[in-house]
Structure formats: structure tokens, C-alpha cells
Design a protein around this motif. Structure first.
Motif, PDB file in Angstrom:
ATOM      1  N   ARG A 182      -2.938  -0.211 -10.716  1.00 32.68           N
ATOM      2  CA  ARG A 182      -3.329   0.569  -9.538  1.00 32.68           C
ATOM      3  C   ARG A 182      -3.359   2.069  -9.797  1.00 32.68           C
ATOM      4  O   ARG A 182      -4.257   2.772  -9.332  1.00 32.68           O
ATOM      5  N   PHE A 183      -2.375   2.567 -10.550  1.00 36.28           N
ATOM      6  CA  PHE A 183      -2.218   4.014 -10.649  1.00 36.28           C
ATOM      7  C   PHE A 183      -2.352   4.568 -12.065  1.00 36.28           C
ATOM      8  O   PHE A 183      -2.328   5.776 -12.252  1.00 36.28           O
ATOM      9  N   GLY A 184      -2.489   3.696 -13.065  1.00 38.26           N
ATOM     10  CA  GLY A 184      -2.557   4.173 -14.436  1.00 38.26           C
ATOM     11  C   GLY A 184      -1.178   4.558 -14.950  1.00 38.26           C
ATOM     12  O   GLY A 184      -0.156   4.291 -14.320  1.00 38.26           O
ATOM     13  N   GLY A 185      -1.149   5.200 -16.104  1.00 37.51           N
ATOM     14  CA  GLY A 185       0.133   5.612 -16.666  1.00 37.51           C
ATOM     15  C   GLY A 185       0.783   4.507 -17.459  1.00 37.51           C
ATOM     16  O   GLY A 185       0.278   3.390 -17.561  1.00 37.51           O
ATOM     17  N   PRO A 186       1.934   4.792 -18.045  1.00 35.99           N
ATOM     18  CA  PRO A 186       2.592   3.828 -18.936  1.00 35.99           C
ATOM     19  C   PRO A 186       3.212   2.638 -18.217  1.00 35.99           C
ATOM     20  O   PRO A 186       3.491   1.628 -18.823  1.00 35.99           O
ATOM     21  N   GLY A 187       3.464   2.776 -16.913  1.00 41.97           N
ATOM     22  CA  GLY A 187       4.021   1.639 -16.179  1.00 41.97           C
ATOM     23  C   GLY A 187       5.473   1.368 -16.464  1.00 41.97           C
ATOM     24  O   GLY A 187       5.928   0.238 -16.371  1.00 41.97           O
ATOM     25  N   GLN A 188       6.236   2.389 -16.796  1.00 42.27           N
ATOM     26  CA  GLN A 188       7.666   2.205 -17.051  1.00 42.27           C
ATOM     27  C   GLN A 188       8.404   2.161 -15.718  1.00 42.27           C
ATOM     28  O   GLN A 188       8.923   3.162 -15.225  1.00 42.27           O
ATOM     29  N   VAL A 189       8.450   0.991 -15.116  1.00 41.74           N
ATOM     30  CA  VAL A 189       9.043   0.824 -13.794  1.00 41.74           C
ATOM     31  C   VAL A 189      10.197  -0.172 -13.889  1.00 41.74           C
ATOM     32  O   VAL A 189       9.957  -1.377 -13.996  1.00 41.74           O
ATOM     33  N   PRO A 190      11.449   0.296 -13.863  1.00 42.34           N
ATOM     34  CA  PRO A 190      12.557  -0.663 -13.821  1.00 42.34           C
ATOM     35  C   PRO A 190      12.487  -1.457 -12.520  1.00 42.34           C
ATOM     36  O   PRO A 190      12.382  -0.887 -11.434  1.00 42.34           O
ATOM     37  N   ALA A 191      12.494  -2.767 -12.623  1.00 40.86           N
ATOM     38  CA  ALA A 191      12.389  -3.620 -11.442  1.00 40.86           C
ATOM     39  C   ALA A 191      13.486  -4.667 -11.469  1.00 40.86           C
ATOM     40  O   ALA A 191      13.845  -5.188 -12.535  1.00 40.86           O
ATOM     41  N   VAL A 192      14.009  -4.978 -10.284  1.00 43.54           N
ATOM     42  CA  VAL A 192      15.114  -5.916 -10.150  1.00 43.54           C
ATOM     43  C   VAL A 192      14.772  -6.888  -9.024  1.00 43.54           C
ATOM     44  O   VAL A 192      14.193  -6.487  -8.009  1.00 43.54           O
ATOM     45  N   PHE A 234       0.832  -1.209   0.000  1.00 41.03           N
ATOM     46  CA  PHE A 234       0.000   0.000   0.000  1.00 41.03           C
ATOM     47  C   PHE A 234       0.866   1.258   0.000  1.00 41.03           C
ATOM     48  O   PHE A 234       0.807   2.086  -0.916  1.00 41.03           O
ATOM     49  N   ILE A 235       1.725   1.409   1.020  1.00 38.35           N
ATOM     50  CA  ILE A 235       2.555   2.611   1.108  1.00 38.35           C
ATOM     51  C   ILE A 235       3.608   2.614   0.011  1.00 38.35           C
ATOM     52  O   ILE A 235       3.850   3.638  -0.640  1.00 38.35           O
ATOM     53  N   GLY A 236       4.248   1.454  -0.222  1.00 38.60           N
ATOM     54  CA  GLY A 236       5.298   1.392  -1.239  1.00 38.60           C
ATOM     55  C   GLY A 236       4.795   1.741  -2.620  1.00 38.60           C
ATOM     56  O   GLY A 236       5.496   2.396  -3.406  1.00 38.60           O
ATOM     57  N   GLY A 237       3.561   1.321  -2.958  1.00 34.82           N
ATOM     58  CA  GLY A 237       3.005   1.665  -4.258  1.00 34.82           C
ATOM     59  C   GLY A 237       2.817   3.165  -4.415  1.00 34.82           C
ATOM     60  O   GLY A 237       3.100   3.740  -5.471  1.00 34.82           O
ATOM     61  N   HIS A 238       2.332   3.833  -3.360  1.00 36.08           N
ATOM     62  CA  HIS A 238       2.153   5.287  -3.411  1.00 36.08           C
ATOM     63  C   HIS A 238       3.504   5.994  -3.484  1.00 36.08           C
ATOM     64  O   HIS A 238       3.648   7.028  -4.172  1.00 36.08           O
ATOM     65  N   LEU A 239       4.506   5.471  -2.779  1.00 33.17           N
ATOM     66  CA  LEU A 239       5.846   6.049  -2.874  1.00 33.17           C
ATOM     67  C   LEU A 239       6.390   5.952  -4.298  1.00 33.17           C
ATOM     68  O   LEU A 239       6.947   6.911  -4.834  1.00 33.17           O
ATOM     69  N   LEU A 240       6.240   4.780  -4.903  1.00 34.98           N
ATOM     70  CA  LEU A 240       6.717   4.598  -6.269  1.00 34.98           C
ATOM     71  C   LEU A 240       6.020   5.570  -7.215  1.00 34.98           C
ATOM     72  O   LEU A 240       6.657   6.173  -8.090  1.00 34.98           O
ATOM     73  N   ASN A 241       4.733   5.742  -7.041  1.00 36.61           N
ATOM     74  CA  ASN A 241       3.985   6.664  -7.911  1.00 36.61           C
ATOM     75  C   ASN A 241       4.492   8.089  -7.764  1.00 36.61           C
ATOM     76  O   ASN A 241       4.638   8.821  -8.754  1.00 36.61           O
ATOM     77  N   ARG A 242       4.770   8.515  -6.530  1.00 37.96           N
ATOM     78  CA  ARG A 242       5.279   9.870  -6.316  1.00 37.96           C
ATOM     79  C   ARG A 242       6.669  10.035  -6.906  1.00 37.96           C
ATOM     80  O   ARG A 242       6.994  11.072  -7.499  1.00 37.96           O
ATOM     81  N   LEU A 243       7.509   9.041  -6.742  1.00 39.91           N
ATOM     82  CA  LEU A 243       8.874   9.119  -7.276  1.00 39.91           C
ATOM     83  C   LEU A 243       8.861   9.190  -8.799  1.00 39.91           C
ATOM     84  O   LEU A 243       9.630   9.943  -9.411  1.00 39.91           O
TER      85      LEU A 243
END
Length: 914
Positions: free
Chosen positions: A656-666, A622-631
Motif C-alpha cells: 500500500r505505501f511502499g518502503g521496506p515494510g519493517q513492521v513489527p506485528a504481534v 484505511f485509517i489504521g494503515g495511514h496511521l502506521l505509515n505516519r508513525l
């Protein structure tokens, strides 16, 4: 589209992706599997028997899986057989089905002497598979066009094993329906758990390949299949696993944590297993007899229920209602479930249609299962309407089992179920061990009873029929065995331990120092529980701090059962609660000392230098998703660390948040030994929030991963480390010691405190550290609905409104909006390290009463909890968490706003989310 076409399309769509992975090397690509199966399929077509049936005898190997796919691709009738069956049973099955070609992939059956008539027996191992790939023709002959895609044995509706014949159309519906329901896509990793002889393996293999996923096939080790799967999952996270609840329970925490989506099948799902799986990811419940092409219904569970979801494509669902017009079938109500549509199997080989029929021109199957069909189409499963039950994954009938036992033993035998055990009851004649051994030589494992009980006279009713109720009363009234002498007890415990460990453990050493792991420990607990009782064994392990030392176990067993010779075995006295707390504190101190000894000082970037690089954990929360969106909105260079599949994180975040979803993940496992953290800010919000877990489980899930990340931040030269802690760790930031430890009221808070102290020690090595203790956080969006189910604050408010009372508290609930949290974290990235609480308000019982003036009374915490428990308005898991946070910590500070307005705001956002 037929089975050969389904596979050909999959091989053509993703030639470079990994199709099969066994934990070592790059795995087998779709292109490689394409070549292997097309060549073997070609050979099979050339050697096909007149009935077009090919048996595959084996399971849990690359060779057997490749053989299964080759048969399906050839268009011949794929018929897997369980190599665990006695040879006579295998021969009788083949004879009943008219013979055929057998591919023996299990080394126990690769060399046979006499085989059934009209049967050709061929060996297929790694060497033979390589030879086939090298010398066979590359092209396939035309699809023979057989109506049956595969036959697989089931107990059917009578308990007698019979071959179910499934058509190609049903297989296509299965692939399409499960791929969509589970949201499986290219690159996802799917565990292959079921033996080939179980129809669940059809779904695992075909659905994975149809979706372009990677089928993960654990290598078999000496410890057996379950141990092999557990070891594989500890090192290899998967996106999907389909398991019975009993199997999931035995996997162990580290393996369970590495399953992102858990699909429960085969047995009724209980709440404990659901809550455990939900803490790690998505949970789905599925239902389907073999006669329904593996799976007929499936649904995702956001909260616990008995629902098995909604029908997959290819099925219409009815309940049998003799009073309903039009054939006695109704689309709503409670009754025997009747499946209808192309997903229903073609029938049983060579037998009457029995439970099969037709409705509106489509095939139907009467399942014998009682369900409720809701107005929205949801299915709630209630159980069997006859005497069938599931055992070791097989559905068997009590009457059929009694018939088999009587035939083998040459005497009358009756089946009595006691909890999860099956007991054979017969008249006194010979040693029970001799009877069990005779049954084991002839019957399949799931047909062998757990125990044999012999009676001087078997009670009968006046009609001459067996009086089962009287038998059960006799078994219950049987006197308990006298406690064995101390020496016998030691030998008994050592024998049980040896059966699990494979060796006799040293009497005065912990098994963890002798090579045991957590899974072995759980298995040992289960086996000891079968002999001494689950509750007693759990009590013993609690006293021993969840460890096993033979002498200590025996001593505590004597002590708890008050055996007269309890002093015969020397052992330590039972620790007091204060001693246990002291031990936990000292063990945690030792852990921190070992952690600090492994820290190194690295070259640090200037803490005043401008930087945008951020590494974030917990982005799925919950919190981490909102943090990622703000960043992302602030255009920060952010990388998300995840313990599950990195490829799926962008999809989830976009959902969850919309947008292109360009999230580098490791993957979290890729951090060690690299330089990902060099010069970057680390925000650690990835923490399993569960107040009810013991401290030992907190170590595995939370403490060790956090300390490993802190160590990597030091080694790689991270710019700073921001840790999201909890206000439950105490009302003030104290120096590490007993006073700070005692201020923590539950293992979760103690775990947070240990991690805080780990950061304090890393600060000595130059790491810039910020610790933010967070309160209960609100501000949920509609897409955050799933996170509300475990919200303690919401649980208290809901229960208070339901029972008309509030808990009287000595402290307060700190409370703040998620945006306040993200603001505090972003501020921490721009300033030197600090420690502080993040809170907008504190909520007391008095301010909560403002929600409904004049209606809510206040009760002592214990009385309030008792009222809530009696009313059944709070789930047991939530009730446990609430017990551990009442009385609430923290004190109101001067100048803070009244809590009522903030509570109202919190409830508005919660209501909008729901």
C-alpha cells in the motif's frame, strides 16, 4: 516435474518450517513429514500391485493425510475413497479399477473380511505409521513413471460416478497457478477442509506444501466435521480457506473472522456471503470441475459479481459455438465452456473419452457449464446446461438419481427439486419413513432425498412421459398441515433442539446457560427453519433477542401463527420496541459493571514522560494503515496488533505505501498476560465498521475485543489509550445513561458508546484516555481503492447523481481528510487525555446540491431511499447502512468552511484512487 519431485523439492526447501498443524503442540515439520512419507512410500513401492494403484480410505486425520502424501511421493496412482460410502459401493469401485492396495486409515474399515479380487487390504493408523517409519528402508526406488498421478471419483457429465485420471503436468500447473493467484508463501496457514475423497483436498494439500505453508488440519470432535472446523478456527486464525458458500455461512462469526483470505468454490456465490467474507479480508471466487485438475479459473473480487476469475496456467478457455469457424470454438461470447490445455485430465478410467477431445494438439474437456468469456479473459458463470445440480458437494444428475432410487426401491420414483431440497415422488404404497430408511441403508448421503411425497396417481403427459410441471403444481397445492396441538408442538420443538444440542434443553432456561454456543444457535435456527419456515423462525428469534428458551419459542410461535390454543403454553408477552431498547441498554450497563469489577489499578508511568513506544490496532484498515505509515515515518517505536497472520502485515503495508515494510506485528491473542503494553501508548483503530450488524454481533466483533484491550492496558500499565470512535455516537459527549443511549441511532454507534464508557471507567483506575470521534474520512490513495466500496459518503453522492435527487436531512455529514485524523491522533499522544470531535466541515443537503446546480432536487429521506432502491443504483448492504445514518447527525458550527469545496476535494481523491 512429477508429483514425487514436487514434494521432494518442498521438503528440501523448508525443513524447519511447520508442515502440518492440528491445533496442539508445535505440529509436524517439513523434515519430519519428509522422513515419514519417504519411508512409507518406499514400503508402498515394494508392495505395489501390478496396476500401481493405491487406495487411501479415510479423511480428516494426520494418518490419512500422511498416507496420501506417501502415495503421491511414491509415483504410484493415488486413489482416495470416501469411507462414508456403503461397503458394497466401495468394493464395486475397487473391482472396476482392477484391484490394488488399500490403506485403511478409517477405523470403521480397518478390519475387513472378504475383499475384492486382486486387492490387498492393510490397516494404517498411528501405531502402524510409527512402525513403518521405524523399520522401513529410508530410500525410494526409482519413480515407476506412471502417467496418472491420481484418480478421483466424480459424477462427470452424466451424473454416473466415474474415476477421473489426472496427470502429473496438471498437478504442477495447479500448484504453481494457485500459489501465485492466492499469493501463498512460506509460513502462511492454510485450512485443510475437504475430505480426501474430494478433489479440493488435492489443491489444499499440494499447493500448501509447494508454497512452504502450514496445512492446518482440525482434530475431529464428537460434534462432527463442521463443528470441529468451527472450533478450530475460533482459536486458530488461518490465512487461507477454501469453502463452499453454504459451509462458510454456517461457520459462525468468530470462525469467519479468523479467515484472512476466503476462496469460494463448489457453488454459486451469493452477495450476502461475499459481503460477510469481505468484511474480514480478501475474497476470491474459483471454478473447476474434477476433470480440470481441481481448479481452472480463479479471481479476486473487490465487489460482488458472478465472475469466477481468469484461467490458471495450463488452460485456454473457449465457448462452444457451432457457427464459429475452426471447430466450433470461440474465445469470446456465451455458451458451453470448453477447457483446453495440459491442465485437463487424461480422461476417465476404462471408458470412452466422452466429453474429452483435442484442439490444436491439446486435450479438451466440454464442461456442460454455461459461461460468458469477456474480452479481458474474465469468466462469468451462469449454471449447468443439463439437469445436473450440486448437493452436499457432489454433482449429481436428476435422471441418474431417479434410476438409483427406482433400483433400490423396486418401483418408479421421480426427483423434484424444491428450492434447496430434493423430494422423491412416487405412487402411494407404504410409509414414507420406511422408504427413506431403505434408501439410507444403500445410498450415499448426497443421494438420499430430503423428503418423500406419495401421490394417489402420478400425472403423465399425453405421450406417456411424466408431467413434471403437473407434479410440482400438485405439491404446491397440497394443503398445509394443521398447526399441531400445543403439547405436540412442545415435543416437536424439543426433539429438534435435542437433535442439535445432543440433549433435551430445560424448558425455561436459555440454551447458552446449558453449554450452547453461537454456532449451535445458528445450527438450531437452520433446523427449526426447515420445519416452520426461515422467515417465521427469524421473526421469533428477533422477538426473543436472538436467544432460545423452549417455552418462549413455542409461545411466540403460537402468537405469530395465531394458533387457536396459543394460551395453552404460558410465556411472556412479546416485548415492545421500547422494552427491547430498554433491555439492550440494561444489558449493556450490566456488561460494563462486570467489566469495571475486573479492572485493576497498576503502577502508571508519568503521563508527562517522553515516550516513543506505540501499540496500534487496525493497521490493515484505511485509517489504521495511514496511521502506521505516519508513525513509521516519524521513527516511532511501533508494534501493530492484528487478529490475523502477523507475518503478512508487513507485506500488505509495503504493497500500500511502499518502503521496506519493517513492521513489527504481534497477534492480538498474545497480548493477554504479557507486558507488551507497559509504558506504551495504545491507539485502537481496529474496529469492524458495519452499521447493519445487530448489537449481539457487535458484542462479538467489536465490544468484547475492545474491552479486553482496555483491561490489558490497565493491568500492564499502558501510558495512554487513544480510541477512535464515531460521530454517529451522538452530537455531544454525554454521561452514560438513557439519554446518551437514545442519541445513538444504530447498533454500531451504540457499540462505540459502550466502548467509550468502558474507557471512562478505566480512567478511574489511572489510565490516561483520549476519545476522538471521527466523521466520514476521505483522502484515499490508489492503493486504498478496496476501502471505497463501503464508504457511506461516496455511496450517497453516487446514488444522488444517479437518480438526480438528494435526501433532505435535518443535520449534516461531518467530513475530514485522513491526514487530519492522523494529525489529531499524533497530537493526542503528546497531551493529557481529552474528548473531542475531529472534523474539517459539515456537509448539508444544500452544500451537496452545489455539486450539480439546477440538476439535483431534494426529497424527504424516505422518498429518496425509495427512489434509490427502485433504481437499483445502490447495493443492498450499502442501502441498509445509509438508512441508518439518515437523517444525518450533527449540526454546522459557526466559522466552518463551506462543504462544497471539501466535497470536490474528496471526490478528486476518490477518483484518483479508482
Amino acid at each position: 516435474m512429477r508429483a514425487p519431485e514436487i514434494l521432494a523439492a518442498a521438503f528440501a526447501a523448508w525443513p524447519d518450517r511447520t508442515a502440518l498443524f492440528s491445533g496442539e503442540g508445535p505440529g509436524i515439520s517439513y523434515a519430519e513429514l519428509d522422513r515419514a512419507t519417504i519411508r512409507l512410500a518406499s514400503r508402498l513401492q515394494q508392495a505395489a500391485p501390478g496396476n500401481g494403484r493405491v487406495y487411501v480410505l479415510g479423511h480428516h486425520s494426520i494418518e490419512a493425510t500422511t498416507a496420501a502424501l506417501a502415495v503421491l511421493r511414491s509415483g504410484l496412482t493415488y486413489t482416495p475413497l470416501n469411507p462414508e460410502l456403503p461397503g458394497a459401493r466401495i468394493d464395486s469401485i475397487i473391482e472396476e479399477l482392477g484391484g490394488g492396495l488399500v490403506l485403511a486409515c478409517d477405523e470403521r474399515w480397518q478390519d475387513r473380511g472378504e475383499v475384492p479380487a486382486r486387492t490387498e487390504w492393510r490397516r494404517l493408523g498411528a501405531v502402524e505409521l510409527a512402525e513403518t517409519a521405524a523399520d522401513a528402508a529410508a530410500g525410494l526406488l526409482p519413480d515407476p513413471g506412471l502417467a496418472v498421478a491420481y484418480s478421483i471419483l466424480t459424477s462427470g457429465s452424466t451424473g454416473e460416478p466415474k474415476p477421473v485420471e489426472v496427470g502429473h503436468e496438471g498437478l504442477l500447473h495447479l500448484c504453481r497457478g494457485q500459489s501465485e493467484a492466492l499469493e501463498i508463501g512460506p509460513g502462511d496457514r492454510l485450512l485443510q477442509f475437504a475430505s480426501l475423497a474430494f478433489d479440493a483436498s488435492i489443491a489444499e494439500i499440494m499447493v500448501a506444501l509447494h508454497a512452504g505453508a502450514t496445512l492446518c488440519l482440525p482434530p475431529v470432535t464428537d460434534g462432527g466435521w463442521l463443528a470441529s472446523v468451527t472450533a478450530f478456527l475460533r482459536k486458530n486464525p488461518v490465512d487461507f480457506a477454501t469453502l463452499p458458500p453454504t459451509v462458510y455461512r454456517l461457520l459462525g462469526a468468530s470462525a469467519q473472522r479468523n479467515i484472512r483470505t476466503m476462496v469460494f468454490v463448489g457453488e454459486a456465490l451469493e452477495e450476502n456471503e461475499f459481503l460477510l467474507a469481505q468484511s474480514h479480508g480478501r475474497v476470491l471466487n474459483a471454478y473447476g470441475p474434477t476433470e480440470a485438475t481441481v481448479c481452472a479459473t480463479i479471481g479476486e473480487l473487490k465487489k460482488f459479481s458472478r465472475s469466477v476469475g481468469y484461467p490458471l496456467p495450463g488452460f485456454s478457455l473457449y465457448v462452444l459455438d457451432e457457427t464459429a469457424p475452426g471447430g466450433g470454438l470461440s474465445e469470446q461470447g456465451t455458451g458451453e465452456l470448453v477447457l483446453c490445455g495440459p491442465g485437463v485430465a487424461l480422461g476417465y478410467h476404462g471408458r470412452a473419452r466422452e466429453a474429452f477431445g483435442e484442439h490444436t494438439g491439446l486435450r479438451t474437456y466440454r464442461t456442460g457449464d454455461v459461461v460468458t468469456l469477456g474480452e479481458d479473459g474474465a469468466v462469468v458463470f451462469h449454471g449447468r446446461q443439463d439437469d445436473q445440480f450440486k448437493r452436499l458437494g457432489h454433482r449429481i444428475s436428476r435422471s441418474e438419481l431417479e434410476n438409483r432410487w427406482s433400483t433400490v426401491l423396486g418401483r418408479a420414483a421421480w426427483c423434484v427439486r424444491r428450492d434447496e431440497e430434493v423430494v422423491l415422488v412416487c405412487e402411494q404404497d407404504t410409509l414414507a419413513s420406511d422408504l427413506l430408511e431403505k434408501l439410507r441403508r444403500v445410498l450415499a448421503p448426497w443421494e438420499v432425498p430430503n423428503d418423500v411425497r406419495q401421490l394417489a396417481q402420478v400425472p403423465l403427459q399425453a405421450s406417456g412421459k411424466l408431467d413434471r410441471e403437473a407434479i410440482e403444481q400438485l405439491l404446491e397445492a397440497a394443503p398445509a398441515d394443521e398447526p399441531p396441538p400445543a403439547q405436540t408442538l412442545v415435543a416437536q420443538v424439543e426433539l429438534i433442539a435435542k437433535g442439535v444440542l445432543g440433549f433435551t434443553p430445560e424448558a425455561d432456561r436459555t440454551i447458552f446457560d446449558q453449554g450452547a454456543d453461537s454456532f449451535t444457535f445458528v445450527t438450531l435456527q437452520v433446523e427449526l427453519g426447515k420445519v416452520y419456515g426461515d422467515e417465521l423462525v427469524e421473526s421469533i428469534f428477533t422477538k426473543l433477542d436472538f436467544d432460545f428458551v423452549s417455552n418462549d419459542f413455542v409461545h411466540t410461535l403460537h402468537e405469530l401463527t395465531q394458533a387457536p390454543d396459543s394460551r395453552a403454553i404460558p410465556g411472556p408477552p412479546a416485548p415492545s420496541a421500547q422494552d427491547e431498547a430498554e433491555d439492550s441498554f440494561l444489558l449493556s450497563t450490566r456488561l460494563l459493571e462486570e467489566f469495571e469489577a475486573g479492572l485493576t489499578t497498576a503502577t502508571r508511568p508519568s503521563t508527562t514522560a517522553s515516550a516513543t513506544g506505540v501499540v496500534l490496532t487496525g493497521a490493515r484498515g484505511f485509517i489504521g494503515g495511514h496511521l502506521l505509515n505516519r508513525l513509521l515515518s516519524a521513527e516511532r517505536d511501533v508494534v501493530a496488533l492484528t487478529s490475523s497472520d502477523p507475518a503478512s502485515l508487513p507485506v500488505e503495508h509495503t504493497r500500500r505505501f511502499g518502503g521496506p515494510g519493517q513492521v513489527p506485528a504481534v497477534a492480538m491473542t498474545d497480548v493477554a498476560g504479557g507486558d507488551l503494553l507497559a509504558g506504551r501508548d495504545v491507539i485502537h483503530s481496529g474496529y469492524t465498521v458495519n452499521h447493519s450488524l445487530p448489537l449481539s454481533a457487535q458484542h462479538t466483533r467489536n465490544i468484547i475485543p475492545t474491552l479486553d484491550l482496555i483491561r490489558a492496558a490497565c493491568e500492564q500499565g499502558a501510558r495512554r489509550f487513544v480510541f477512535l470512535s464515531a460521530t454517529s455516537s451522538g452530537p455531544s459527549f454525554r454521561k452514560w445513561g438513557r439519554e446518551a443511549w437514545d442519541a445513538c441511532q444504530d447498533p454500531y454507534s451504540q457499540a462505540k458508546l459502550i466502548c467509550e464508557e468502558g474507557l471512562h471507567r478505566a480512567r478511574r483506575f489511572g489510565l490516561d484516555v483520549t476519545v476522538l470521534r471521527l466523521p466520514l474520512v476521505y483522502g484515499h490513495r490508489p492503493a486504498d481503492q478496496a476501502f471505497l466500496e463501503n464508504n457511506v459518503f461516496l455511496g450517497v453522492v453516487r446514488a444522488a447523481l444517479a437518480v438526480g435527487a438528494l435526501p433532505e436531512t435535518t443535520g449534516a455529514f461531518p467530513l475530514c481528510h485522513v491526514d487530519t485524523v492522523t494529525d489529531a491522533v499524533l497530537e493526542a499522544l503528546e497531551s493529557p487525555g481529552t474528548e473531542r470531535f475531529v472534523s474539517e466541515a459539515v456537509v448539508t443537503a444544500q452544500s451537496l446540491a452545489g455539486l450539480a446546480p439546477g440538476r439535483l432536487v431534494t426529497l424527504l429521506a424516505a422518498a429518496w431511499l425509495a427512489r434509490v432502491e427502485a433504481a437499483g443504483v445502490m447495493a443492498p448492504e450499502m442501502l441498509t447502512r445509509v438508512r441508518q445514518v439518515i437523517p444525518m447527525i450533527g449540526q454546522p458550527e459557526d466559522g466552518e468552511p463551506d462543504g462544497v469545496a471539501l466535497i470536490s476535494a474528496a471526490l478528486r481523491t476518490i477518483g484518483a484512487a479508482r
